[in-house]
Design an enzyme around this catalytic site. Structure first.
Site, PDB file in Angstrom:
ATOM      1  N   LYS A 123      13.926   4.415  -3.019  1.00  0.00           N
ATOM      2  CA  LYS A 123      12.785   5.071  -3.659  1.00  0.00           C
ATOM      3  C   LYS A 123      13.046   5.351  -5.139  1.00  0.00           C
ATOM      4  O   LYS A 123      12.095   5.450  -5.924  1.00  0.00           O
ATOM      5  CB  LYS A 123      12.452   6.381  -2.933  1.00  0.00           C
ATOM      6  CG  LYS A 123      12.064   6.191  -1.472  1.00  0.00           C
ATOM      7  CD  LYS A 123      10.829   5.325  -1.355  1.00  0.00           C
ATOM      8  CE  LYS A 123      10.914   4.314  -0.261  1.00  0.00           C
ATOM      9  NZ  LYS A 123       9.786   3.376  -0.249  1.00  0.00           N
ATOM     10  N   LYS A 138       1.650  -0.535 -21.130  1.00  0.00           N
ATOM     11  CA  LYS A 138       0.549  -0.653 -20.176  1.00  0.00           C
ATOM     12  C   LYS A 138       0.280   0.727 -19.572  1.00  0.00           C
ATOM     13  O   LYS A 138       0.257   0.894 -18.349  1.00  0.00           O
ATOM     14  CB  LYS A 138       0.896  -1.670 -19.086  1.00  0.00           C
ATOM     15  CG  LYS A 138       1.249  -3.055 -19.601  1.00  0.00           C
ATOM     16  CD  LYS A 138       0.041  -3.738 -20.220  1.00  0.00           C
ATOM     17  CE  LYS A 138       0.387  -5.163 -20.639  1.00  0.00           C
ATOM     18  NZ  LYS A 138      -0.783  -5.845 -21.257  1.00  0.00           N
ATOM     19  N   HIS A 149       2.679   8.439  -5.746  1.00  0.00           N
ATOM     20  CA  HIS A 149       3.504   7.722  -4.765  1.00  0.00           C
ATOM     21  C   HIS A 149       4.974   7.766  -5.149  1.00  0.00           C
ATOM     22  O   HIS A 149       5.827   8.171  -4.360  1.00  0.00           O
ATOM     23  CB  HIS A 149       3.059   6.272  -4.634  1.00  0.00           C
ATOM     24  CG  HIS A 149       4.071   5.420  -3.939  1.00  0.00           C
ATOM     25  ND1 HIS A 149       4.344   5.561  -2.591  1.00  0.00           N
ATOM     26  CD2 HIS A 149       4.912   4.469  -4.397  1.00  0.00           C
ATOM     27  CE1 HIS A 149       5.293   4.715  -2.258  1.00  0.00           C
ATOM     28  NE2 HIS A 149       5.664   4.044  -3.334  1.00  0.00           N
ATOM     29  N   TYR A 186       4.823 -10.847  -4.284  1.00  0.00           N
ATOM     30  CA  TYR A 186       3.602 -11.016  -5.073  1.00  0.00           C
ATOM     31  C   TYR A 186       3.860 -10.660  -6.538  1.00  0.00           C
ATOM     32  O   TYR A 186       3.479 -11.401  -7.449  1.00  0.00           O
ATOM     33  CB  TYR A 186       2.483 -10.140  -4.506  1.00  0.00           C
ATOM     34  CG  TYR A 186       1.235 -10.154  -5.362  1.00  0.00           C
ATOM     35  CD1 TYR A 186       0.262 -11.125  -5.182  1.00  0.00           C
ATOM     36  CD2 TYR A 186       1.051  -9.202  -6.360  1.00  0.00           C
ATOM     37  CE1 TYR A 186      -0.868 -11.147  -5.984  1.00  0.00           C
ATOM     38  CE2 TYR A 186      -0.074  -9.211  -7.157  1.00  0.00           C
ATOM     39  CZ  TYR A 186      -1.032 -10.192  -6.966  1.00  0.00           C
ATOM     40  OH  TYR A 186      -2.142 -10.226  -7.769  1.00  0.00           O
ATOM     41  N   LYS A 203      -4.102 -11.515  -3.184  1.00  0.00           N
ATOM     42  CA  LYS A 203      -3.677 -10.221  -3.738  1.00  0.00           C
ATOM     43  C   LYS A 203      -4.338  -9.033  -3.036  1.00  0.00           C
ATOM     44  O   LYS A 203      -3.681  -8.025  -2.753  1.00  0.00           O
ATOM     45  CB  LYS A 203      -3.957 -10.179  -5.239  1.00  0.00           C
ATOM     46  CG  LYS A 203      -5.411 -10.354  -5.636  1.00  0.00           C
ATOM     47  CD  LYS A 203      -5.539 -10.448  -7.149  1.00  0.00           C
ATOM     48  CE  LYS A 203      -6.989 -10.648  -7.566  1.00  0.00           C
ATOM     49  NZ  LYS A 203      -7.108 -10.804  -9.027  1.00  0.00           N
ATOM     50  N   THR A 207      -3.049  -5.134  -0.466  1.00  0.00           N
ATOM     51  CA  THR A 207      -3.535  -3.756  -0.370  1.00  0.00           C
ATOM     52  C   THR A 207      -4.020  -3.454   1.042  1.00  0.00           C
ATOM     53  O   THR A 207      -3.796  -2.359   1.565  1.00  0.00           O
ATOM     54  CB  THR A 207      -4.680  -3.523  -1.377  1.00  0.00           C
ATOM     55  OG1 THR A 207      -4.246  -3.908  -2.677  1.00  0.00           O
ATOM     56  CG2 THR A 207      -5.080  -2.055  -1.406  1.00  0.00           C
TER      57      THR A 207
END
Length: 304
Positions: A123, A138, A149, A186, A203, A207
């Site tokens: 994590k 970005k 998360h 991915y 893609k 999700t």
């Protein structure tokens, strides 16, 4: 100050008394505060300090680093999936209906305990997802979902490794590491450049897979509320409610990204000077193909 020190000492005694003696002496396991401090520092770094430091700097070109990082994450996730699976879930020794924690020191049991700690450690490696966003400027991709998360998961997993390393809750890690194999694959492909675009039609299904794992975790955890099982109810609620929270966060992301119509203002076609020029797969307007297309990876919320 004396009261604070006394509280910290009492907390340490409590952790040693009720924590699993096998993991108590392990790195970062003696107290929750180091993990909490790391998580809070991460949030401050990515939401405040990082953007401020990069404000007047050019974005870094990190294509090869990002490809390498995602490749290592795929390998790490695959190893964790293998370890968690063959420490219990794939052997027939773990029950999908009710699996108490084995507190022995048998080799097979300790293999699962070690896998739990390495899952906790993973994590922290996921923090680099956000660091790359910041270094590439970005900042719009450092969403609330993304930060929640990454900022919550290390602390959440810490409690599992501290008190219940093994047993029923490791089903979460089994599913999550499998999803990460797909997810980081991915990401690695998107980082390679525009020539990979034709292979990335799937893609939105990543999700969908992420949401599916949360449904499975919710059902798997909350079934213990209706049957007798020698597993702490507190952790049933802890794991189940985490899954519920992330399911709805990812569901909102999915709806906003794939279901709502996109309204785009009409704009004139780019001039010859504005349009990117491609030659032999390289963008000739000052950016490499990886930098030009790697933004596409952000259609997915990094993490779970």
């Amino acid at each position: 100050m004396a009261l604070i020190l006394q509280y910290l000492d009492d907390m340490h005694v409590f952790m040693d008394k009720y924590g699993d003696p096998r993991t108590n002496p392990w790195f970062l396991m003696s107290s929750p505060f180091p993990t909490l401090i790391i998580c809070l520092s991460y949030v401050y770094l990515v939401k405040v300090l990082g953007p401020r430091l990069m404000e007047n700097r050019k974005p870094f070109e990190l294509k090869n680093i990002i490809i390498g990082y995602n490749f290592l994450q795929v390998i790490f996730s695959a190893w964790l999936f293998y370890q968690i699976g063959w420490s219990g879930w794939f052997t027939g020794e773990y029950s999908y209906r009710c699996q108490p924690v084995d507190h022995s020191t048998k080799p097979q049991t300790m293999r699962m305990v070690h896998a739990c700690w390495w899952y906790y450690f993973s994590k922290f490696t996921e923090f680099f997802d956000t660091f790359f966003f910041i270094l590439r400027k970005k900042n719009d991709q450092v969403s609330t979902l993304h930060v929640i998360h990454h900022g919550v998961m290390p602390m959440s997993v810490w409690f599992g490794v501290k008190f219940t390393p093994g047993g029923h809750s490791t089903f979460f890690g089994l599913l999550n590491t499998f999803v990460h194999i797909i997810m980081y694959t991915y990401y690695m492909l998107t980082a390679m450049g525009p020539h990979m675009r034709k292979y990335l039609w799937w893609k939105k299904y990543v999700t969908t897979l992420q949401m599916t794992q949360f449904v499975c975790i919710i059902v798997h955890a909350f079934q213990l509320l209706f049957i007798e099982c020698n597993y702490p109810r507190a952790f049933v609620w802890w794991i189940g409610m985490h899954a519920v929270m992330f399911f709805f966060l990812f569901r909102d992301f999915y709806i906003n990204s794939y279901k709502k119509p996109k309204k785009r203002a009409a704009s004139p076609p780019p001039t010859a000077l504005e349009a990117p020029l491609y030659k032999n797969g390289v963008v000739k307007n000052g950016f490499s193909n990886g930098h030009a297309f790697v933004r596409a990876r952000t259609v997915l919320p990094a993490g779970n």
